[in-house]
Design an enzyme around this catalytic site. Structure first.
Site, short mmCIF file in Angstrom:
data_model
loop_
_atom_site.label_atom_id
_atom_site.label_comp_id
_atom_site.label_asym_id
_atom_site.label_seq_id
_atom_site.Cartn_x
_atom_site.Cartn_y
_atom_site.Cartn_z
N SER A 74 -16.05 26.73 10.72
CA SER A 74 -16.89 27.56 11.56
C SER A 74 -18.09 26.37 11.68
O SER A 74 -18.19 25.50 11.16
CB SER A 74 -17.42 28.89 10.65
OG SER A 74 -17.70 28.55 9.46
N ARG A 75 -18.82 27.09 12.68
CA ARG A 75 -20.21 26.33 12.85
C ARG A 75 -21.24 27.22 11.95
O ARG A 75 -20.93 28.31 11.67
CB ARG A 75 -20.73 26.68 14.35
CG ARG A 75 -19.70 25.56 15.26
CD ARG A 75 -20.38 25.99 16.70
NE ARG A 75 -19.60 25.38 17.73
CZ ARG A 75 -19.55 23.99 17.98
NH1 ARG A 75 -20.37 23.19 17.29
NH2 ARG A 75 -18.86 23.45 18.87
N ALA A 76 -22.31 26.60 11.61
CA ALA A 76 -23.33 27.38 11.03
C ALA A 76 -23.83 28.36 11.95
O ALA A 76 -24.18 28.54 12.97
CB ALA A 76 -24.45 26.47 10.72
N ILE A 77 -24.38 29.55 11.07
CA ILE A 77 -24.96 30.57 11.85
C ILE A 77 -26.40 30.46 11.41
O ILE A 77 -27.40 30.12 12.13
CB ILE A 77 -24.66 31.94 11.56
CG1 ILE A 77 -22.97 32.03 11.72
CG2 ILE A 77 -25.45 33.10 11.99
CD1 ILE A 77 -22.44 33.56 11.42
N THR A 78 -26.57 30.42 10.08
CA THR A 78 -28.06 30.24 9.30
C THR A 78 -28.19 29.04 8.53
O THR A 78 -29.42 28.71 8.51
CB THR A 78 -28.61 31.30 8.70
OG1 THR A 78 -27.64 31.71 7.89
CG2 THR A 78 -28.94 32.57 9.72
N SER A 79 -27.00 28.52 8.18
CA SER A 79 -27.12 27.43 7.25
C SER A 79 -27.44 26.16 8.07
O SER A 79 -27.26 26.34 9.55
CB SER A 79 -25.70 27.31 6.59
OG SER A 79 -24.87 26.69 7.33
N ASP A 113 -22.08 41.09 3.04
CA ASP A 113 -20.81 40.18 3.16
C ASP A 113 -19.76 40.94 2.54
O ASP A 113 -19.25 40.12 1.60
CB ASP A 113 -20.91 38.68 2.55
CG ASP A 113 -20.00 37.76 2.91
OD1 ASP A 113 -19.09 38.15 3.78
OD2 ASP A 113 -19.86 36.57 2.39
N LYS A 128 -23.98 31.29 -4.51
CA LYS A 128 -23.67 32.50 -4.07
C LYS A 128 -23.08 33.22 -5.36
O LYS A 128 -23.26 34.26 -5.60
CB LYS A 128 -22.37 32.56 -3.10
CG LYS A 128 -22.74 32.51 -1.53
CD LYS A 128 -21.76 32.89 -0.69
CE LYS A 128 -22.14 32.80 0.83
NZ LYS A 128 -21.10 32.98 1.76
#
Lengths: 508, 508
Positions: free
Chosen positions: B193-198, B255, B285
């Site tokens: 995936s691409r980063a969303i907020t990371s 999540d 996490k």
């Protein structure tokens, strides 16, 4: 970031929504549903579009345009809002923590300011529903919701009020209870809601007789003069957060804030003595006596903390009240009853609940008796006085009230007794006929629980304003049996047989 | 009801939304967020407006216009959708009932068809989070999410895969692990995936070296040829429901679907052997060993039911991996490491996790040793082969990778040892510098946990593409201490004193 505004000729249901180019949003570290501050003044929720919004452009819905009085191509400044306390409080509630009064105030404040997005609101409502509310939380919410709204400015030592938790169609109790109480000399500034999905709300019913959309000062004048009023609460912003929560609760069919919702509105009219109607039974919101008792105990105890004397009446909620459903039909029945042409279950409900109010306000030791006397002797004049002061015709007669011209009468196919009258089916049927929007649509219920029915006796008469709605209702009736009549139950214990799907009983 | 369409030059983030006049909606018995069927073909969610939409008119967002190919003023037919099964299932989950596989399928189907509104989705996610998911529900969701998406068509008996539950910045493990595994002869079609907020997702990192947005058939070709790939999963619709759930989960910071989300994507590439990386520790996490064990047990057991052999590696997650954060810097570090210029924690993590894969696929009894040999001897060639097949330059050198030109170096104010490196603060700092959008922005971490630091030694170097972002990061550092260096801890047990707010320690 400075952006050029392009106003969209469309409102966003009251929300302050601004649409940014996706890359501009990313440059600010923002994602859809994050918040920005526009011109250091207004908090708005962002959406993004890569295709329809150019770089350094912003589309705003009508709400933002209006609040900031923006013109096409005008420059605005937006700044990301990165942390948001209410959001953290909501997360804590999701995680099962009890919220403090201050935290609830922040949430309610942000609800009223439209700073929370739909996802956050839905998550909050769901969490409240699953986790439940503590007494402290309920009281915190009531305070916060009252403080963020208007309050009626009525100076009386005793202010009476009444509320029903709802769920029973045809309940026109308030239309009689208010005149009874007001004619006793007590003050009762009653605000009511319109129906959302039910066939009629009290405001819809009263509107058949008189104007219900009054300004705050007009209401205060009516109450000053008549001791009572029956108005729509929606225009008053008494507890605007409640209305906004309802916009979320209603589509989700979740109602975790029953108590804060009711009591914040009572607090906003400065009520000192309140009777709560809890309709109970099969087909009502509350099914069992123990549920009703728990709810009543909570109301009473929280009322005490809020300086309100509250008593609750648990009422029979297994069938509609009176014989009519639908705004016009119900207004006519209420007027008929107050003029002496009684629907007896309605009269008993009105005098029982009014009686409780008369007793807790020390007007009488036998409230129900006094209520009945007032109903017979003084309430009609009082009702007409209120009708007149609110701007209606005080001489209105039941015959003046127009009913939908498209009608259909349902007859009983057998002799017997009525053993069930379905609240849910009749409400759905009334909706199909056009209620609450079509005010002249509705249902007359000719036979109620326990009554003896002869073959071909009328059970229901349906009224609609439009033929296609009457037809839709007729079609719906094929899958319904809103009134169940049986005879010789002991001979028909087998009601269906499978695989043969034929109904042997009830719908023969 | 027949309506004239007015297309709005705006998309609704993928949702099929139609705006009706409020009275038309009421006439149909509809309220905002209810559903209609347009032309007996497309389900849409309604909004209403009293002011901006005329009677018998409908405004449609781009999505509906495109799907139905509507023209301005074209007539459409809408019918209310009154009952909606998924909504009832969601309500049941809210009420604490376990959902059946069929029910989850209906929900996931409606999510993919965009038939559920945001409130319902948020309520569902919140309920899943609060109520938790049973093993049966997790498996039902995985099946439903896989069935509603594409699957890679790769015919190999053994397909290896790797996934990290995330949470640790700078984790470029996948960029080395894929070449190691592919060079062993195993097949590893890795989607990321691409980063969303990371600050960076694996797809963002790999994109520095080569193209990551490939079509399904192109990917199959790359894997056929090289045994591996490193592509962005988002373009493939492997489990589209997962992406749509994430759009709701992410703004809510909830999540609940970690496991279905990960495993549906593994199932969609037909993975047979999977290693799951569970970074654990303070600031990760997963905080504790027992949490990690529970999660690992669940992965393993659910994997078994889904015919996947899963093992989990719990890895040290209390500081970033390697010495860099940010897409370009991380790609450079990965390339450096694979060329022999090792970041040792990264190498250990890669060989440990790759080792697990090599063992469960029976490639080796000592997977870590084999992984290390492959890393040293074969993985660089394999990486360059994959880079080339995906359309990048196979001769790329670390020096070719451009880094942001605006820099700032932070020096230690004292002698001592590093006792904390904050994942959260470094991630936030990298975001402020422009990550993940500004790919050349990022951070070099010069000192890590336990290292000895002399006064004035470099701790961090910040890189930005834009000066104002560097300045914003510098400002943010005033309230942060991403790397904590202490000396003589035993002499400084008092860290703050109130009311005097002066910090006596750490920030002197």
């Amino acid at each position: 970031m400075r952006l050029k505004v392009r106003p969209l000729d469309l409102d966003a249901a009251g929300k302050t929504i601004i649409i940014l180019n996706e890359l501009d949003a990313l440059e600010l570290g923002l994602h859809p549903l994050d918040r920005v501050c526009i011109n250091d003044e207004l908090t708005a929720i962002i959406n993004t579009s890569s295709k329809f919004v150019k770089r350094r452009e912003a589309i705003v819905y009508e709400e933002i345009r209006e609040i900031l009085d923006l013109k096409d191509n005008q420059e605005i400044d937006i700044k990301p809002i990165m942390t948001f306390k209410s959001k953290e409080h909501i997360r804590n509630k999701i995680d099962g923590r009890e919220l403090e009064e201050e935290e609830l105030k922040e949430i309610v404040g942000d609800v009223v300011e439209r700073n929370l997005n739909d996802l956050e609101l839905a998550a909050f409502i769901t969490a409240l529903y699953i986790r439940g509310l503590s007494k402290k939380e309920i009281e915190g919410l009531i305070k916060a919701m009252t403080e963020t709204g208007n309050r009626l400015d009525i100076k009386r030592d005793i202010i009476a009020d009444k509320h029903s938790i709802g769920g029973v169609p045809g309940d026109k109790t308030t239309m009689l209870l208010v005149p009874v109480i007001a004619s006793s000399g007590l003050t009762i500034p009653k605000t009511s809601s319109r129906a959302i999905t039910s066939p009629a709300g009290t405001a819809d019913r009263v509107e058949i007789l008189t104007n219900v959309e009054l300004e705050k000062e007009e209401i205060e004048k009516v109450v000053e003069k008549t001791n009572g009023c029956m108005v729509w609460g929606g225009a008053l912003d008494l507890a605007p957060a409640d209305d906004l929560f309802i916009q979320i609760e209603h589509p989700l069919h979740l109602d975790p804030m029953l108590m804060p919702s009711i009591l914040s509105k009572k607090k906003a009219v400065n009520a000192t003595h309140v009777v709560i109607d809890i309709p109970a039974g099969v087909g009502a919101k509350i099914q069992t006596f123990s549920e009703a008792k728990k709810l009543a105990d909570d109301f009473i105890s929280i009322g005490k903390d809020l300086d309100m004397i509250i008593e609750c009446g648990v009422t029979f909620g297994e069938q509609p009240i009176g014989h009519t459903i639908g705004p016009a039909l119900e207004a006519r029945e209420a007027l008929n009853t107050i003029m002496g042409n009684f629907s007896y279950d309605l009269v008993d409900k009105v005098t029982s609940l009014a009686g409780i109010l008369l007793e807790i306000t020390k007007k009488s030791d036998n409230g129900k008796d006094l209520a009945f006397k007032l109903l017979k002797n003084k309430s009609e004049d009082k009702l007409r006085e209120i009708i007149e002061e609110q701007g209606g015709d005080p001489k209105i007669t039941p015959g003046d009230i127009e009913i939908g011209g498209k009608t259909l009468t349902i007859h009983s196919k057998r002799h017997g007794k009525v053993i069930r009258v379905s609240n849910a089916q009749l409400a759905k049927l009334a909706n199909t006929l056009g209620c609450p929007k079509d005010k002249k649509a509705g249902i007359i219920i000719h036979k109620k629980l326990g009554e003896t029915v002869k073959e071909n006796d009328r059970l229901l008469t349906l009224y609609a304003e439009k033929n296609y709605k009457l037809e839709a209702a007729e079609k719906k009736l094929e899958d319904m049996e809103p009134i169940v009549v049986v005879d010789n139950l002991e001979k028909y214990m087998l009601t269906k047989k499978f695989p043969e799907e034929k109904v042997l009983f009830l719908r023969t």
